[in-house]
Design a protein around this motif. Structure first.
Motif: not given
Length: 509
Positions: A32-35, A37-45, A79-85
């Protein structure tokens, strides 16, 4: 939508799910990514941890960004270039009772922000809701889904998800799944498990999944809120393909450190039982002494490693044909989880797990406990024996030894010489009676069974197998160990029973 299944074991599938932003290998944990407040970046994920699919909240995105989100799209927003639900606000409905948006408007927004896997606005039933109220919530969810499809039409590349509600009211779960399937949803999501798992009601969760899979056996299934290491193998074995959770961060905020069999509070730990990048680069003292926010981020990263490792371990078990063994191993970490897997026993609700179990496996299967008599391979073999036909009138049954197949043993050769006109068989507590002619068929010659004292009261399938097979013959001779003596007595057989441990037992027959 394209969903390609590559390997199976039990109801689990290793597959590929195609989305507009690439393929996702399943089973997959979906962080789960908060739209906002991103404590851990989606890029890192994606780049550091290999997650190709994340889930974020479309309702929060709408309230915070509005038209800006429509212009930029959800991938740019987070900030994520993969698939997003995208979850449409069902969690907020569960928490607060309602949201300030209509289903049609929410559907249009998810379409506008180009969500890969959007979810219609649903009305989660939660856990512990009275039946009448839960039924009404299911009705509202289905109406919302119809309205969503009217907005979406055929002009979409997205994979729209049908949210199945009903929780512990299993007939509502089945009704919900049937209705969504009829509407044409190709991807389903099971709602309301968070509260079930918080209450450790794993048996109820298992039955909820089973009732949904009864209706939608082939379609990919998402499980909301499944973020505990113990629940992942069970959910995958029952046919869940993706599952999301913010547990990695929520546990970290609470100072809880995930490990393979659960969680531990960091102040109560003495060692770091992990070699992930976080644990291999910090001592326990260093983590404890960090500022709270920094420690939270590091522990959250560790928790993600644990969750990903659990998914990968379960995938490897599928590939090895050992998913049953792995699920049973994990079940011993908590009595409530063992309560859930015990349902795999003589319970018709879970017969579907046999459908994905290969007919033959390259490796021998392991038998440990009475529950293993119900694994699909054992059930299939007993069914094959029940159809075994012979014109012989005499049956001679001899204990199974260490050498497989039975017809290659000295004991069999001696019996065949002494009783040339008899049907000769051996026996196994988990597989039942094994006719010599098919003693090389999987898994009769492809199993490892520990030598141990057993009570026939724990192995009713064996008693039934003995009773049914022996009933085909006019004369029955049994060379029996203590287990078989009990079974022959319980089956009330008219048979000559000889003690296996007596000297020269074959000569005396």
């Amino acid at each position: 939508m394209a969903f390609e299944v590559r390997y199976t074991d039990l109801a689990a599938r290793i597959g590929r799910l195609s989305t507009p932003h690439g393929e996702v290998e399943t089973p997959a944990f979906v962080p789960v990514v908060h739209p906002v407040r991103q404590t851990i970046s989606p890029q890192f994920l994606k780049e550091k941890m290999g997650f190709s699919l994340v889930i974020t909240n479309a309702y929060i995105t709408l309230k915070h960004y509005g038209d800006e989100a429509r212009k930029r799209g959800i991938h740019n927003i987070i900030g994520f270039d993969g698939s997003v639900m995208t979850d449409s606000g069902g969690y907020q409905v569960l928490e607060y009772g309602s949201v300030e948006v209509e289903p049609a408007a929410m559907a249009q927004f998810e379409k506008d922000i180009k969500s890969d896997i959007p979810i219609p606005l649903d009305k989660p039933t939660g856990y512990g809701l009275p039946y009448g109220q839960a039924k009404e919530y299911v009705r509202i969810t289905l109406e919302n889904c119809k309205e969503t499809l009217e907005v979406v039409g055929n002009d979409t590349d997205a994979v729209w998800v049908g949210p199945v509600q009903g929780a512990e009211h299993f007939d509502l779960v089945e009704h919900s799944a049937q209705a969504l399937d009829g509407m044409g949803f190709q991807f389903m999501a099971l709602g309301s498990p968070v509260e079930l798992m918080e209450a450790y009601e794993f048996a109820t969760l298992a039955r909820m999944i089973a009732r949904a899979k009864k209706v939608i056996p082939a379609k990919p299934v998402h499980l909301f809120g499944a973020g505990h290491p113990l629940t992942i193998p069970l959910a995958i074995a029952l046919g869940c393909d993706t599952f999301d959770s913010a547990s990695y961060m929520l546990y970290a905020k609470d100072g809880r450190y995930m490990h393979a069999n659960g969680t531990a509070r960091m102040e109560e730990m003495t060692y770091l039982p992990c070699q992930c990048p976080v644990c291999s680069s910090h001592t326990l003292k260093e983590l404890r002494d960090m500022p709270r926010d920094q420690r939270m981020i590091e522990v959250a990263k560790h928790n993600l490693h644990v969750l990903k490792a659990e998914v990968d371990m379960t995938k490897q078990a599928i590939m090895d044909g050992r998913l049953w063994e792995y699920v049973m191993q994990k079940a011993r970490a908590h009595p409530k989880l063992m309560e859930a897997v015990q349902l795999f026993g003589n319970n018709g609700e879970f017969d579907f797990i046999a459908d994905g179990t290969p007919l033959f496996k390259e490796k021998a299967i392991f038998f440990f406990d009475p529950i293993d008599q119900y694994r699909p391979e054992a059930r299939r073999f007993r069914q094959a024996v029940s159809r075994f036909a012979t014109t012989k009138k005499k049956l001679v049954v001899f204990p199974e030894g260490e050498i497989h197949p039975f017809y290659a043993t000295r004991g069999f050769k001696a019996l065949a010489k002494k009783f040339p006109d008899a049907q000769i068989a051996t026996y196994n507590p988990y597989l039942g009676i094994i006719p010599a002619e098919i003693s090389d068929v999987f898994p009769a010659s492809h199993n490892l069974t520990p030598r141990a004292e057993r009570r026939t009261s724990d192995y009713q399938t064996f008693v039934e197998s003995l009773q049914a097979f022996a009933g085909k013959f006019d004369e029955v001779i049994i060379v029996a160990d203590e287990f078989m003596k009990q079974a022959a007595h319980e089956a009330r057989l008219k048979a000559r029973v000889e003690d296996y441990h007596s000297d020269h037992v074959i000569d005396r027959l």
